[in-house]
Design an enzyme around this catalytic site. Structure first.
Site, short mmCIF file in Angstrom:
data_model
loop_
_atom_site.label_atom_id
_atom_site.label_comp_id
_atom_site.label_asym_id
_atom_site.label_seq_id
_atom_site.Cartn_x
_atom_site.Cartn_y
_atom_site.Cartn_z
N THR A 1 0.81 -1.23 0.00
CA THR A 1 0.00 0.00 0.00
C THR A 1 0.84 1.28 0.00
OG1 THR A 1 -0.17 -0.16 2.39
CG2 THR A 1 -2.01 -1.06 1.11
N GLY A 2 2.15 1.15 0.20
CA GLY A 2 3.02 2.33 0.15
C GLY A 2 3.17 2.81 -1.29
N GLN B 1 5.85 3.19 -3.18
CA GLN B 1 6.71 2.32 -3.97
C GLN B 1 6.06 0.96 -4.19
OE1 GLN B 1 10.63 1.39 -2.49
NE2 GLN B 1 11.41 1.05 -4.55
N LYS C 1 -4.07 -2.65 6.98
CA LYS C 1 -4.71 -2.24 5.72
C LYS C 1 -5.45 -3.41 5.07
CE LYS C 1 -2.98 2.05 5.59
NZ LYS C 1 -1.80 2.51 4.85
N VAL D 1 13.77 -5.47 -1.53
CA VAL D 1 14.04 -4.24 -2.27
C VAL D 1 14.44 -3.13 -1.30
CG1 VAL D 1 13.02 -2.53 -3.84
CG2 VAL D 1 12.43 -4.95 -4.08
N THR D 2 13.92 -3.19 -0.10
CA THR D 2 14.19 -2.17 0.93
C THR D 2 15.68 -1.89 1.09
OG1 THR D 2 12.24 -2.97 2.09
CG2 THR D 2 13.73 -1.57 3.35
N GLU D 3 16.01 -0.60 1.20
CA GLU D 3 17.40 -0.18 1.44
C GLU D 3 17.57 0.20 2.90
OE1 GLU D 3 18.49 3.04 -1.19
OE2 GLU D 3 17.52 2.08 -2.90
N GLU E 1 31.57 -4.85 -7.95
CA GLU E 1 32.06 -3.59 -7.37
C GLU E 1 33.15 -3.89 -6.35
OE1 GLU E 1 27.96 -0.92 -7.40
OE2 GLU E 1 28.61 -1.80 -5.53
N HIS F 1 41.75 -2.57 11.65
CA HIS F 1 42.55 -3.79 11.61
C HIS F 1 41.73 -5.03 11.31
CE1 HIS F 1 46.04 -1.70 12.84
NE2 HIS F 1 45.53 -1.33 14.00
#
Lengths: 387, 301
Positions: free
Chosen positions: B17-18, B20, B43, B94-96, B211, B256
């Protein structure tokens, strides 16, 4: 976020680990008897080797504090000195906990030969460094496999408590000092906290990004994001000594584009990034800062095909400043996404009306191919100026 | 075929429901994904794009194959543990910005049940032309993808679509594109997913976007070297980080302990060396991955 020694020690104390007791000096030194250990508080390592740790009496402490406070040391401006209790050393140990990325769990590191050069011990005699995986659901099991010394076992248990309670990414005590009376003291420590858990840190340490002193342009760029949280623009900004101004978008893309630029022989004038659909005025402010630099020979604007960043709105911020400054150097843009047709039209109009040397590319040209074109055009422009 | 997800995969979206969540749901449906249900506590009873919303997974009676996590980072741990308890075999996070200690706990719990996790900070999974989850390939960036035979594994969300695009420009489509995220602790990585691609008949070659930092690339190289039989499909990789290392722009040093665990691992130089030794082809500039893969498939490399 990395902590300084005195901050890390506050966390160790919260978990009841005995630390060498120090007095934090920010301006003047109060009189004391006997000797103390004068320790300059830095974020970078290697302060001992560079003369930042000394055994002193009161008079020496006063002189040294005046020398260090407010001065540059290891590329940092020194704001604190720790006048630490002098602990008599019988033996020094190393103790650390951090995440092992390939095992996806914490790992404990212990050595009976602590001191400054733990990496060296690992290289020369790896058998003296004990590594122990920690089961995250059960905690540290089988302490006897690490050491049979009960007092050290107690410190290990407390350190793991500290690691968990404070959301540490890593924490190490080095050295953990054993006195002739067989008491244990954490004399120095390195702590890195997880910024993503800041909301639940027991102690709210002040935010910091880097231990290097920021340049005026860097401060100005960081300021853009501070008061406006719509999208990101200028949060990351590093001044560089090259001649191609950079306005790239996206973390991975920015890295890839910078790599390509230098691979083709280009020299970036800065490193920055905007993303997440920032409003026009934020991109405009960032563009202004990026183009402030003297002696530029190009502007490179690039990113992957945007999912939802409004290409027209963001590029309009750049166009506004270009119209104002009317630079002669080549401008290479590789952007596509929502409203890119309008963006292209605005760019072409600016090119025609103001004689800007704009080269626009969309999804039909690879991002790093555009980087190659940028370097070539910039070189041609430079050659034209010198001939 | 394809890996992880296909046209039959039944999805749940947590945090549907957000803003995104809604956008992702819409885009997943557009891509043909079967979104069975959504969950947002409090919800329940609502609908998003015609998909029923529940208060918890326990309320869902239908079978779910994969849950997509789009809840805010503070609530991610609880959401992930709910999926693990429900024995859903695949989780795409998916959440960061999820705290690393929360993820360490979730990884340990998931491992007990052999539940697979992709992410956190994943842009999603795209089994091109069949189904997708997460924001990958939304909006205009759809043009980057075309069905075909190359598998992609990328530590950068944005670069998963750019990598697809340069392959497309070289005339190569994609089987499944997986954005694995680049967090300090990440779920399924190069080493694991390359084994899925090995079994996938549709996949003829694999392209990696790596990376600096961590050991995912070195772990893959070690796995490839230790195999009893050589890996049967060509692998082409681009590892970013030349700039960061040349200009010495590094994140906070881990002191270290970092040096001890990872040794000399983590640098671009070390990753490239290890991968080359393991038979992986390295592109020095990103867009070269397309032509390199094309040539190696035609036996010209």
């Amino acid at each position: 976020m990395k902590l300084k020694e005195f901050e890390g020690k506050q966390l160790l104390e919260l978990s009841n680990i005995v630390i060498s007791k120090g007095i934090l000096i920010k301006d003047s030194v109060q009189p004391f008897e006997g000797e103390k250990v004068f320790k300059v508080q830095t974020l970078s390592g290697g302060r001992g080797k560079s003369g930042g740790v000394k055994v002193v009496n009161y008079e020496e402490a006063k002189t040294l504090a005046t020398t260090f406070l407010g001065s540059e040391f290891l590329n940092e401006t020194i704001t604190e000195i720790l006048l630490d209790e002098k602990i008599e050393i019988a033996k020094e140990y190393y103790l650390g906990i951090m995440f092992d990325t390939s095992k996806r769990k914490p790992i404990l590191i212990f050595s009976e030969e602590g001191g400054v050069d733990i990496e060296e011990i690992k290289k020369s005699s790896p058998e003296k460094v004990i590594l122990k995986e920690i089961n995250f659901l059960e905690g540290i099991q089988d302490l006897n496999s690490i050491t049979t010394n009960l007092k050290i076992q107690e410190v290990i248990t407390k350190l793991y408590d500290c690691f968990q309670k404070n959301d540490c990414r890593m924490i190490e005590i080095n050295p953990l000092v054993e006195t002739p009376e067989e008491d244990f003291f954490a004399v120095d420590c390195v702590t890195v906290l997880d910024d993503d858990a800041r909301y639940r840190w027991p102690i709210q340490f002040e935010e910091r990004t880097d231990n290097r002193k920021a340049t005026a342009r860097e401060i100005a760029a960081h300021e853009i994001d501070r008061n406006d949280h719509r999208g990101v623009a200028g949060k990351t900004f590093v001044d560089l000594d090259g001649d191609i101004a950079i306005l790239t978008s996206g973390g991975g893309a920015t890295m890839t584009l910078m790599d390509a630029l230098i691979e083709f022989g280009g020299k970036p004038a800065n490193f920055t990034e905007y993303s997440g659909n920032p409003p026009q005025e934020k991109v405009e402010k960032l563009t202004k800062i990026v183009l402030e630099k003297e002696g530029l020979n190009g502007l490179f604007v690039a990113g992957v095909i945007a999912n939802f960043t409004n290409i027209y709105e963001t590029l309009k911020g750049i166009i506004n400043i270009l119209i104002e400054k009317k630079p002669k150097f080549p401008i290479v843009i590789r952007r596509a996404g929502p409203h890119d047709e309008e963006a292209k039209e605005a760019l072409m109009n600016a090119k025609k009306e103001y004689g800007l040397d704009i080269h626009y590319f969309d999804e039909n040209t690879a991002m790093t191919e555009a980087a190659k074109i940028m370097v070539e055009l910039s070189q041609k422009y430079k050659d034209g100026n010198t001939n | 075929m394809a890996i992880l997800i296909n046209e039959n995969t039944r999805f749940l979206i947590q945090g549907i429901t957000g803003k995104q969540g809604q956008r992702t749901c819409q885009e997943m449906l557009l891509a043909g994904s079967k979104v069975i249900a959504g969950v947002t506590p409090g919800k329940g009873g609502q609908e998003v794009e015609g998909v029923p919303v529940y208060n918890s997974i326990a309320e869902i009676s239908e079978k779910i194959d994969c849950s997509v996590i789009l809840v805010p980072p503070k609530f991610a741990k609880a959401a992930i543990l709910e999926v693990i308890n429900a024995n859903i075999p695949l989780i795409n996070i998916v959440t960061e910005n999820i705290p690393v200690h929360d993820m360490a706990y979730c990884f340990s719990k998931a491992k007990e049940k052999n539940i697979r996790i992709i992410g956190p900070t994943s842009a999603g999974i795209n089994s091109v032309g069949k189904s997708k989850c997460g924001p990958i390939g939304s909006g205009k960036s759809k043009v980057s993808f075309t069905p075909g035979n190359i598998g992609i594994i990328s530590r950068s969300g944005g670069m998963s679509s750019e990598t697809s695009l340069v392959l497309k420009q070289a005339g190569l489509g994609q089987s499944t594109v997986v954005s694995i995220g680049s967090d300090i602790l990440m779920g399924e990585s190069f080493k694991e997913l390359i084994q899925d691609f090995e079994k996938d008949e549709e996949t003829k070659g694999i392209v990696l976007f790596g990376e600096i930092g961590g050991t995912a690339e070195e772990d893959l190289a070690e796995y490839l070297k230790k195999r009893s039989t050589p890996y049967p499909k060509p692998i082409v990789a681009f590892i970013s980080g030349t700039f960061v290392e040349t200009y010495n722009i590094q994140n906070v040093s881990l002191g270290h302990a970092g040096a001890i665990i990872e040794g000399d691992k983590g640098t671009r130089k070390a990753k490239v060396k290890a991968l080359k030794e393991a038979g992986v082809l390295i592109a020095e500039v990103h867009h070269e991955v397309g032509d390199m893969m094309k040539k190696v498939l035609q036996n010209e490399l």
